[in-house]
Design a protein around this motif. Structure first.
Motif, short mmCIF file in Angstrom:
data_model
loop_
_atom_site.label_atom_id
_atom_site.label_comp_id
_atom_site.label_asym_id
_atom_site.label_seq_id
_atom_site.Cartn_x
_atom_site.Cartn_y
_atom_site.Cartn_z
N GLU A 142 -7.52 18.18 43.89
CA GLU A 142 -9.08 18.09 43.27
C GLU A 142 -9.14 18.67 41.75
O GLU A 142 -9.11 18.31 41.15
N GLY A 166 -9.05 17.51 33.12
CA GLY A 166 -10.15 17.04 32.52
C GLY A 166 -10.27 15.35 33.65
O GLY A 166 -10.74 14.60 32.59
N GLN A 224 -13.22 22.38 38.21
CA GLN A 224 -12.99 21.91 37.49
C GLN A 224 -14.19 23.16 36.43
O GLN A 224 -14.23 23.78 35.30
N SER A 250 -17.38 20.59 40.05
CA SER A 250 -16.40 20.06 40.93
C SER A 250 -15.91 21.75 40.61
O SER A 250 -15.89 22.62 39.22
N SER A 253 -8.90 18.39 37.86
CA SER A 253 -10.44 18.49 37.15
C SER A 253 -9.73 19.67 35.87
O SER A 253 -10.43 19.72 35.14
N ARG A 258 -12.88 8.10 35.77
CA ARG A 258 -12.62 9.45 36.64
C ARG A 258 -14.51 9.50 37.28
O ARG A 258 -15.03 8.83 36.77
N LEU A 263 -11.13 9.09 42.76
CA LEU A 263 -10.76 10.57 43.58
C LEU A 263 -10.18 10.64 45.00
O LEU A 263 -8.69 11.09 44.90
N GLY A 270 -10.97 14.51 36.91
CA GLY A 270 -11.46 14.50 38.17
C GLY A 270 -12.42 13.94 38.06
O GLY A 270 -12.80 13.04 37.82
N VAL A 271 -13.35 14.93 38.73
CA VAL A 271 -15.50 14.13 39.01
C VAL A 271 -15.48 13.63 37.65
O VAL A 271 -15.06 14.38 36.17
N ASN A 272 -16.62 13.22 37.57
CA ASN A 272 -17.30 12.90 36.16
C ASN A 272 -18.51 13.47 35.75
O ASN A 272 -19.47 13.51 36.50
#
Lengths: 308, 309
Positions: free
Chosen positions: A242, A249, A261, A258, A246, A167, A172, A251-253
């Motif tokens: 996106e 879990g 998230q 986000s 998220s 991730r 993404l 999506g972005v790190n």
């Protein structure tokens, strides 16, 4: 040829000034100008445009808006604080300033939405142009490839790609671009197929224009309307996907914020900490609505039938 | 028409083959494997791992694993799940797909009936109450991701008003209502928007004015002339909407704790349950291709100007 053109333009220019002297105001026809005039009369579209410009500005200058040590700083003593004068949107369960996280989340959302559509448009329009312009066997082959990608279940495929790559925001964007280009291809191809039979394209071919020249100068500019509309609707779709990724879990790190998230992490605590889900959900809603209103506005403005 | 249908059906085979290859490649690119031979605290001894790998065919070269998969898949045999070792993938999917399809069908019914009805009502009474409801619902459907809507619905109907006793599971009709609304809301909004704008276009057209001028009763004008022709544009977006309802289900299934296919997909992914992953992606792919075909054929029924060759 060049001389003829000059003569022609001096001739028309002379005629226009002559008419203007007689008090006749001439309105030059320009589809983009006309479209713009139609759009600024539509207040929803203008609201959407202002929203989109605002979001992009917030994304670009996100660093300037950071408060209380930025989006990743944990004020552990102040965790789960309701909105107050110090923490405008409150803090999350590990004491991070939610205002900073939502502002920075805007940059992430814009990056994902805009870059995904940028790559999807480049891939999609290129393939669509080639397929539509050459038609026949080339078209057949390329569209069969599109058929395959079109059959991919988007969200599931994105989950697959994100697990394979790990991730991060660039991954993404890759995962989402890989599945969003076929729509652009289909649109561009359909436009090209109908345009290539038009007289002015035949004339351009007869006068010896190169294929790429005809595509770039004649076919693409005339196919822009549906492409632009598809881009404006594609951006919120990418942000939406996106957010859903998220939720699972992937999506972005962390600690990069986000909106999706933030909503998904805090929905369980909604009754105790309503603001943790409320502000990111609102930010998401504003973004979705801005792009959709702008897209609707552009579509109506570029449709000459809606002239009245 | 028949030739076209047969061709499109035959074309499904190479499409699914390509889809399976792409999935297979990405799946094996994913770090980690079902047996985790490199994991530090792996409870399995190397000898046990070897036996298990042999049992699942994981010791063979990658290309051979793929050809074996394809060969078995042609007979609808997707092997045994690595996680639920006693049940075959087909058995699991039969049960879980049923749940997802039920949810999807209810959501689609809500979306299509509600969306078309609302769109038609809004167009017939422009700037009236139905029009405002249509605009409001459309905004709601666009602005809220389905899982956010799901949470709000749970809060409202389960926790605040106690209209529905609980969430989770898939046993009583009450379990269906909220997730179906959450899943169907965005498609409903999209369909309503498309239907409204296309109906408004048709209502303003010359042949509708002619129909009214020759003295046809208003319901007849609406049903025969407006609705029938106004349905073509909304139809074009049905295939992506059906696909969106199908693939949108993992989020809803996770929020409402429904034992459907989406939940299994996410879980099978964390477990690197290769047979499950392949089967689910192929099943959904086949579904999407079939939907696209049905919608393409429907164009021909609704709009006789479209001819397939």
């Amino acid at each position: 040829m060049a001389m003829q053109e000059t003569q022609l333009s001096t001739l028309t220019a002379g005629r226009e000034s002559a008419l203007e002297m007689e008090g006749v105001s001439l309105r030059r026809a320009n589809i983009w100008l006309d479209a713009w005039r139609r759009m600024i009369r539509n207040w929803l579209a203008i609201a959407g445009l202002i929203g989109v410009i605002g979001l992009i500005l917030v994304a670009v200058f996100a660093d300037q808006f950071m408060r209380n040590g930025g989006y990743a700083r944990q004020h552990l003593a102040d965790h789960g604080i309701a909105p107050n004068a110090h923490y405008w949107f409150g803090t999350d369960l590990i004491g991070r300033d939610l205002f900073s996280r939502i502002i920075y989340g805007c940059r992430i959302a814009m990056e994902v939405g805009l870059l995904t559509m940028f790559f999807a448009t480049i891939i999609g329009v290129t393939i669509g142009s080639i397929a539509g312009f050459y038609a026949g066997q080339v078209d057949n082959l390329l569209m069969r490839v599109v058929d395959v990608v079109y059959s991919i279940p988007t969200l599931f495929f994105a989950i697959l790609v994100m697990s394979a790559l790990g991730r991060s925001v660039p991954h993404l964007i890759i995962a989402l671009s890989l599945t969003s280009w076929p729509i652009m291809t289909r649109l561009t191809r359909a436009q090209m197929l109908s345009l290539r039979e038009k007289e002015y394209i035949k004339a351009a071919r007869l006068s010896g224009g190169h294929s790429w020249q005809i595509i770039m100068r004649h076919l693409l500019p005339n196919s822009m309307t549906p492409i632009i509309v598809a881009i404006t609707f594609g951006i919120p779709t990418a942000i939406f996907t996106e957010a859903t990724l998220s939720l699972f879990g992937i999506g972005v790190n962390p600690p990069i914020p986000s909106w999706g998230q933030m909503v998904s992490e805090s929905v369980k605590e909604f009754r105790s900490y309503w603001y943790m889900a409320f502000f990111p959900a609102t930010a998401l809603a504003i973004t979705m609505l801005s792009f959709t209103f702008l897209g609707d506005g552009i579509r109506d403005a570029l449709d000459p039938r809606a002239n009245n | 028409m028949l030739r076209y249908t047969v061709f499109r059906l035959a074309w499904m085979v190479p499409c699914l083959l390509a889809l399976s290859l792409i999935t297979f490649v990405f799946m094996h690119l994913t770090p980690g494997s079902p047996l985790q031979p490199d994991a530090a605290n792996n409870p399995l001894t190397p000898a046990e791992q070897h036996v298990l790998a042999k049992q699942f065919g994981l010791d063979k070269p990658i290309w051979q694993q793929y050809t074996t998969f394809v060969w078995n898949a042609t007979r609808l045999n997707f092997g045994k799940s690595y996680v639920f070792k006693t049940r075959s993938v087909t058995q699991i999917l039969k049960k879980q797909t049923k749940v997802s399809i039920e949810l999807g069908l209810v959501a689609l019914t809500i979306a299509v009936v509600g969306g078309l009805g609302l769109g038609i009502m809004a167009a017939m009474n422009q700037n009236g109450p139905a029009d405002y409801i249509c605009t409001f619902l459309a905004m709601l459907g666009i602005a809220l991701p389905n899982f956010v809507l799901g949470v709000f619905l749970i809060l409202l109907f389960v926790l605040v008003f106690h209209l529905i006793p609980r969430t989770g599971g898939w046993t009583s009709p009450a379990d269906v209502i909220l997730p179906a609304i959450a899943l169907g809301m965005t498609p409903l909004a999209t369909i309503a928007r498309y239907t409204r704008s296309s109906m408004v276009d048709v209502i303003r057209s010359d042949y509708v004015r002619t129909a009214r001028a020759k003295g046809l009763a208003e319901p007849r004008v609406m049903l025969v002339h407006v609705v029938k022709n106004g349905l073509i544009p909304p139809l074009t977006i049905m295939a992506p909407i059906f696909a969106a309802v199908l693939t949108g289900s993992p989020a809803i299934e996770s929020i409402f704790r429904i034992p459907g296919i989406g939940q299994y997909f996410v879980n099978s992914f964390t477990a690197r349950d290769y047979p499950m992953i392949m089967a689910i992606i192929l099943l959904l792919g086949a579904f999407i291709i079939a939907l696209n075909l049905i919608v393409d054929l429907l164009y021909g029924v609704v709009d006789p100007r479209i001819r397939y060759s």
